[in-house]
Structure formats: C-alpha cells, structure tokens
Write a protein that holds these residues in place. Structure first.
Motif, PDB file in Angstrom:
ATOM      1  N   CYS B  49       0.930  -1.280   0.184  1.00 61.72           N
ATOM      2  CA  CYS B  49       0.096   0.106  -0.005  1.00 61.72           C
ATOM      3  C   CYS B  49       0.987   1.341   0.017  1.00 61.72           C
ATOM      4  CB  CYS B  49      -1.032   0.097   1.083  1.00 61.72           C
ATOM      5  SG  CYS B  49      -1.880   1.708   1.391  1.00 61.72           S
ATOM      6  N   PRO B  50       0.736   2.216  -1.082  1.00 62.26           N
ATOM      7  CA  PRO B  50       1.545   3.395  -0.927  1.00 62.26           C
ATOM      8  C   PRO B  50       1.234   4.478   0.137  1.00 62.26           C
ATOM      9  CG  PRO B  50      -0.154   3.310  -2.878  1.00 62.26           C
ATOM     10  CD  PRO B  50      -0.327   1.935  -2.184  1.00 62.26           C
ATOM     11  N   CYS B  51       0.149   4.066   0.902  1.00 60.62           N
ATOM     12  CA  CYS B  51      -0.092   5.166   2.009  1.00 60.62           C
ATOM     13  C   CYS B  51       0.294   4.288   3.200  1.00 60.62           C
ATOM     14  CB  CYS B  51      -1.594   5.543   2.058  1.00 60.62           C
ATOM     15  SG  CYS B  51      -1.718   6.285   0.413  1.00 60.62           S
ATOM     16  N   ARG B  52       1.090   3.263   3.338  1.00 61.17           N
ATOM     17  CA  ARG B  52       1.217   2.686   4.531  1.00 61.17           C
ATOM     18  C   ARG B  52       2.930   2.174   4.534  1.00 61.17           C
ATOM     19  NH1 ARG B  52      -3.355   0.581   7.395  1.00 61.17           N
ATOM     20  NH2 ARG B  52      -5.224   1.029   6.143  1.00 61.17           N
ATOM     21  N   MET B  53       3.493   2.508   5.716  1.00 58.98           N
ATOM     22  CA  MET B  53       4.897   2.046   5.917  1.00 58.98           C
ATOM     23  C   MET B  53       5.237   0.427   6.087  1.00 58.98           C
ATOM     24  SD  MET B  53       7.705   3.240   6.203  1.00 58.98           S
ATOM     25  CE  MET B  53       8.351   4.761   6.988  1.00 58.98           C
ATOM     26  N   GLY B  54       5.769   0.180   5.262  1.00 56.71           N
ATOM     27  CA  GLY B  54       6.222  -1.220   5.148  1.00 56.71           C
ATOM     28  C   GLY B  54       7.440  -1.590   5.953  1.00 56.71           C
ATOM     29  N   ALA B  55       7.446  -2.908   6.215  1.00 54.77           N
ATOM     30  CA  ALA B  55       8.639  -3.404   6.877  1.00 54.77           C
ATOM     31  C   ALA B  55       9.900  -3.731   5.983  1.00 54.77           C
ATOM     32  CB  ALA B  55       8.308  -4.311   7.885  1.00 54.77           C
ATOM     33  N   GLY B  56       9.277  -4.068   4.878  1.00 51.74           N
ATOM     34  CA  GLY B  56      10.280  -4.268   3.686  1.00 51.74           C
ATOM     35  C   GLY B  56      10.396  -5.938   3.417  1.00 51.74           C
ATOM     36  N   ASP B  57       9.609  -6.794   4.370  1.00 54.07           N
ATOM     37  CA  ASP B  57       9.418  -8.013   4.432  1.00 54.07           C
ATOM     38  C   ASP B  57       8.121  -8.430   3.999  1.00 54.07           C
ATOM     39  OD1 ASP B  57      10.791 -10.600   5.771  1.00 54.07           O
ATOM     40  OD2 ASP B  57       8.721 -10.493   6.359  1.00 54.07           O
ATOM     41  N   ILE B  58       8.164  -9.412   3.095  1.00 50.76           N
ATOM     42  CA  ILE B  58       6.547  -9.816   2.581  1.00 50.76           C
ATOM     43  C   ILE B  58       5.982 -10.337   3.635  1.00 50.76           C
ATOM     44  CG2 ILE B  58       7.370 -11.987   1.609  1.00 50.76           C
ATOM     45  CD1 ILE B  58       5.652 -11.201  -0.917  1.00 50.76           C
ATOM     46  N   ALA B  59       6.439 -11.277   4.573  1.00 46.43           N
ATOM     47  CA  ALA B  59       5.542 -11.833   5.648  1.00 46.43           C
ATOM     48  C   ALA B  59       5.070 -10.837   6.478  1.00 46.43           C
ATOM     49  CB  ALA B  59       6.317 -12.985   6.410  1.00 46.43           C
ATOM     50  N   ALA B  60       5.903  -9.737   6.921  1.00 42.82           N
ATOM     51  CA  ALA B  60       5.667  -9.040   8.036  1.00 42.82           C
ATOM     52  C   ALA B  60       4.669  -7.833   7.279  1.00 42.82           C
ATOM     53  CB  ALA B  60       6.801  -8.056   8.162  1.00 42.82           C
ATOM     54  N   ASP B  61       4.508  -7.563   5.845  1.00 44.83           N
ATOM     55  CA  ASP B  61       3.789  -6.889   5.175  1.00 44.83           C
ATOM     56  C   ASP B  61       2.557  -7.474   4.603  1.00 44.83           C
ATOM     57  OD1 ASP B  61       5.621  -4.687   5.974  1.00 44.83           O
ATOM     58  OD2 ASP B  61       6.408  -4.546   3.805  1.00 44.83           O
ATOM     59  N   ARG B  62       2.327  -8.569   4.695  1.00 44.72           N
ATOM     60  CA  ARG B  62       1.220  -9.285   4.086  1.00 44.72           C
ATOM     61  C   ARG B  62      -0.179  -8.584   4.336  1.00 44.72           C
ATOM     62  NH1 ARG B  62       1.271 -13.492   1.034  1.00 44.72           N
ATOM     63  NH2 ARG B  62       3.283 -14.133   1.784  1.00 44.72           N
ATOM     64  N   ASP B  63      -0.505  -8.058   5.153  1.00 39.79           N
ATOM     65  CA  ASP B  63      -2.049  -7.352   5.519  1.00 39.79           C
ATOM     66  C   ASP B  63      -2.018  -6.103   4.929  1.00 39.79           C
ATOM     67  OD1 ASP B  63       0.311  -6.289   7.213  1.00 39.79           O
ATOM     68  OD2 ASP B  63      -1.308  -5.698   8.534  1.00 39.79           O
ATOM     69  N   ILE B  64      -0.708  -5.416   4.376  1.00 43.21           N
ATOM     70  CA  ILE B  64      -0.934  -4.159   4.004  1.00 43.21           C
ATOM     71  C   ILE B  64      -0.428  -4.174   2.202  1.00 43.21           C
ATOM     72  CG2 ILE B  64      -0.608  -2.816   5.581  1.00 43.21           C
ATOM     73  CD1 ILE B  64       2.287  -2.508   5.614  1.00 43.21           C
ATOM     74  N   ILE B  65      -0.453  -5.655   1.887  1.00 44.34           N
ATOM     75  CA  ILE B  65      -0.123  -5.576   0.295  1.00 44.34           C
ATOM     76  C   ILE B  65      -1.426  -5.490  -0.529  1.00 44.34           C
ATOM     77  CG2 ILE B  65       0.425  -7.315  -1.543  1.00 44.34           C
ATOM     78  CD1 ILE B  65       2.536  -8.288   0.260  1.00 44.34           C
ATOM     79  N   CYS B  66      -1.452  -4.489  -1.407  1.00 44.90           N
ATOM     80  CA  CYS B  66      -2.753  -4.141  -2.175  1.00 44.90           C
ATOM     81  C   CYS B  66      -3.384  -5.236  -3.151  1.00 44.90           C
ATOM     82  CB  CYS B  66      -2.473  -2.791  -3.000  1.00 44.90           C
ATOM     83  SG  CYS B  66      -4.032  -2.169  -3.964  1.00 44.90           S
ATOM     84  N   PRO B  67      -4.752  -5.537  -3.061  1.00 47.57           N
ATOM     85  CA  PRO B  67      -5.565  -4.856  -1.953  1.00 47.57           C
ATOM     86  C   PRO B  67      -5.540  -5.376  -0.715  1.00 47.57           C
ATOM     87  CG  PRO B  67      -6.577  -6.719  -3.634  1.00 47.57           C
ATOM     88  CD  PRO B  67      -5.093  -6.601  -3.942  1.00 47.57           C
ATOM     89  N   CYS B  68      -5.454  -4.556   0.254  1.00 50.04           N
ATOM     90  CA  CYS B  68      -4.976  -4.785   1.522  1.00 50.04           C
ATOM     91  C   CYS B  68      -6.018  -5.184   2.400  1.00 50.04           C
ATOM     92  CB  CYS B  68      -4.188  -3.777   2.441  1.00 50.04           C
ATOM     93  SG  CYS B  68      -5.247  -2.501   3.143  1.00 50.04           S
ATOM     94  N   ASP B  69      -5.903  -5.733   3.797  1.00 46.80           N
ATOM     95  CA  ASP B  69      -6.690  -6.264   4.460  1.00 46.80           C
ATOM     96  C   ASP B  69      -7.685  -5.184   5.037  1.00 46.80           C
ATOM     97  OD1 ASP B  69      -5.540  -8.515   4.306  1.00 46.80           O
ATOM     98  OD2 ASP B  69      -4.817  -8.872   6.361  1.00 46.80           O
ATOM     99  N   TYR B  70      -7.156  -3.691   4.755  1.00 46.88           N
ATOM    100  CA  TYR B  70      -8.143  -2.857   5.504  1.00 46.88           C
ATOM    101  C   TYR B  70      -9.012  -2.079   4.516  1.00 46.88           C
ATOM    102  CZ  TYR B  70      -4.492  -4.083   8.631  1.00 46.88           C
ATOM    103  OH  TYR B  70      -3.772  -4.630   9.479  1.00 46.88           O
ATOM    104  N   ARG B  71      -8.810  -2.636   3.086  1.00 48.06           N
ATOM    105  CA  ARG B  71      -9.620  -2.380   2.014  1.00 48.06           C
ATOM    106  C   ARG B  71     -11.090  -2.234   2.329  1.00 48.06           C
ATOM    107  NH1 ARG B  71     -10.341  -5.424  -3.528  1.00 48.06           N
ATOM    108  NH2 ARG B  71     -10.988  -6.778  -1.950  1.00 48.06           N
ATOM    109  N   ASP B  72     -11.931  -3.306   2.666  1.00 48.77           N
ATOM    110  CA  ASP B  72     -13.250  -3.390   2.663  1.00 48.77           C
ATOM    111  C   ASP B  72     -13.789  -2.528   3.881  1.00 48.77           C
ATOM    112  OD1 ASP B  72     -13.388  -4.829   0.673  1.00 48.77           O
ATOM    113  OD2 ASP B  72     -13.570  -6.686   1.349  1.00 48.77           O
ATOM    114  N   PRO B  73     -13.067  -2.587   5.226  1.00 46.94           N
ATOM    115  CA  PRO B  73     -13.256  -1.670   6.170  1.00 46.94           C
ATOM    116  C   PRO B  73     -13.438  -0.453   5.891  1.00 46.94           C
ATOM    117  CG  PRO B  73     -12.010  -3.704   7.160  1.00 46.94           C
ATOM    118  CD  PRO B  73     -11.942  -3.557   5.757  1.00 46.94           C
ATOM    119  N   ASP B  74     -12.596   0.024   5.295  1.00 45.63           N
ATOM    120  CA  ASP B  74     -12.157   1.678   4.742  1.00 45.63           C
ATOM    121  C   ASP B  74     -13.250   1.947   3.994  1.00 45.63           C
ATOM    122  OD1 ASP B  74     -10.149   1.984   6.364  1.00 45.63           O
ATOM    123  OD2 ASP B  74      -8.599   2.589   4.532  1.00 45.63           O
ATOM    124  N   LEU B  75     -13.479   1.117   2.863  1.00 47.26           N
ATOM    125  CA  LEU B  75     -14.670   1.261   1.875  1.00 47.26           C
ATOM    126  C   LEU B  75     -16.083   1.457   2.737  1.00 47.26           C
ATOM    127  CD1 LEU B  75     -13.867  -1.086  -1.009  1.00 47.26           C
ATOM    128  CD2 LEU B  75     -13.809   1.353  -1.078  1.00 47.26           C
TER     129      LEU B  75
END
Lengths: 91, 82
Positions: B49-75
């Motif tokens: 997600c370009p609006c979230r700060m990643g850890a640079g590690d795919i396992a740690a960042d899995r929830d904020i990879i687009c489309p992310c886990d926060y898309r539907d709650p935000d929508l």
C-alpha cells in the motif's frame, strides 16, 4: 524536514508523509494551492535513525502511525481531512 | 525491466473488474495511486500500500499488500480506501 515557502506563515505546519502516498500528495497540494508555508518529511525516503526519529514524532500525534500525519501548531490532524485542515489553517 | 503505472493499471483493473471493485474517477488521484504502487513494486517486489509504511519483508507486510486487509473496512466506513 524540507521547507516549502509560502505567503501564509501564520501557523507551524509539519507534514509527515510517504513519497508514494496519494493522500499525502493531496495534502501538500492543498497547502501549495493556498500558499501556506510548511515543512514536510517523506518518511519512506529516510534511513536508520532519521526514520526512527520521524516515526517516534508521528507516534506522539498518531499512535497508529498512518499517513499523512499533519501537525498544525503541534495539534495532530490524521489523514487528508480537507475541511479540518482548512479550519485549522484559517483558509 | 521496470514496472510502470500502466502495468499496475492493467493488472489491478482486471482484478477490480472481476471482483466488483472500482477505481476513483479522479484522474490525478488515480495517477498518483498507480505511480505509488509501481514505486513500491520496484522497491519491495510487491505492491505494498503506497499510503502505509512497510517493513520491507513480505511476511510482515502481508496485511498491507494491495488490495490490503483494510480495504473493505475503509470502503464501508469512508467509501474509499486509505
């Protein structure tokens, strides 16, 4: 922090942003369009202790550390909230 | 070969169309969004997600990879994602 000069210097405005973030760009553009002077940091472009220092400053205003986090005279505004920003800046 | 905003558009538009989601009709916002996603694919190898700060590690960042886990709650709350 990088400073952007503007005619309106009445408030101390700091934007903690990501260089990739569309909402952060909209925030900067709103201030640019209204000639508000501000400082900003693109936190994703920082490394090491500089990044850590910026993140700890953000956390004081916004424990979720989301972007953009804006400080207007030390008061946090979280996200691109156009009306709230305009009110805080007297626009 | 570098990833461009057009590459991101083709991939994400197809996925959005297939799953019933849509992009903003604001051209400047859309261009910034696609550029941000392309920059993160270049930087991290995945569309963080370009609006979230990643850890640079795919396992740690899995929830904020687009489309992310926060898309539907935000929508649901805002009508768009943050």
């Amino acid at each position: 922090m990088q400073k952007v000069e503007g005619e309106k210097k009445g408030h101390d405005v700091k934007i903690y942003a990501l260089s990739t973030c569309m909402w952060c760009k909209k925030t900067k553009k709103l201030l640019d369009d209204n000639s508000v002077e501000y400082e900003f940091e693109d936190v994703d472009l920082l490394q090491g202790s500089e990044r850590e220092d910026a993140l700890s400053e953000i956390e004081k205003l916004n424990p979720k550390k989301t972007f953009p986090t804006i400080a207007v005279d030390g008061k946090g505004i979280i996200g691109f909230k156009e009306d709230e920003l305009k009110e805080a800046l007297g626009l | 070969m570098s990833i461009t905003a057009d590459d991101i558009w083709r991939e994400f538009k197809a996925e959005a169309d297939a799953t019933g989601y849509g992009f903003t009709d604001q051209k400047e916002e859309l261009a910034w969004l696609l550029e941000g996603l392309a920059a993160n694919v270049e930087r991290y190898g995945y569309p963080l997600c370009p609006c979230r700060m990643g850890a640079g590690d795919i396992a740690a960042d899995r929830d904020i990879i687009c489309p992310c886990d926060y898309r539907d709650p935000d929508l649901n709350e805002f009508g768009q994602c943050y």
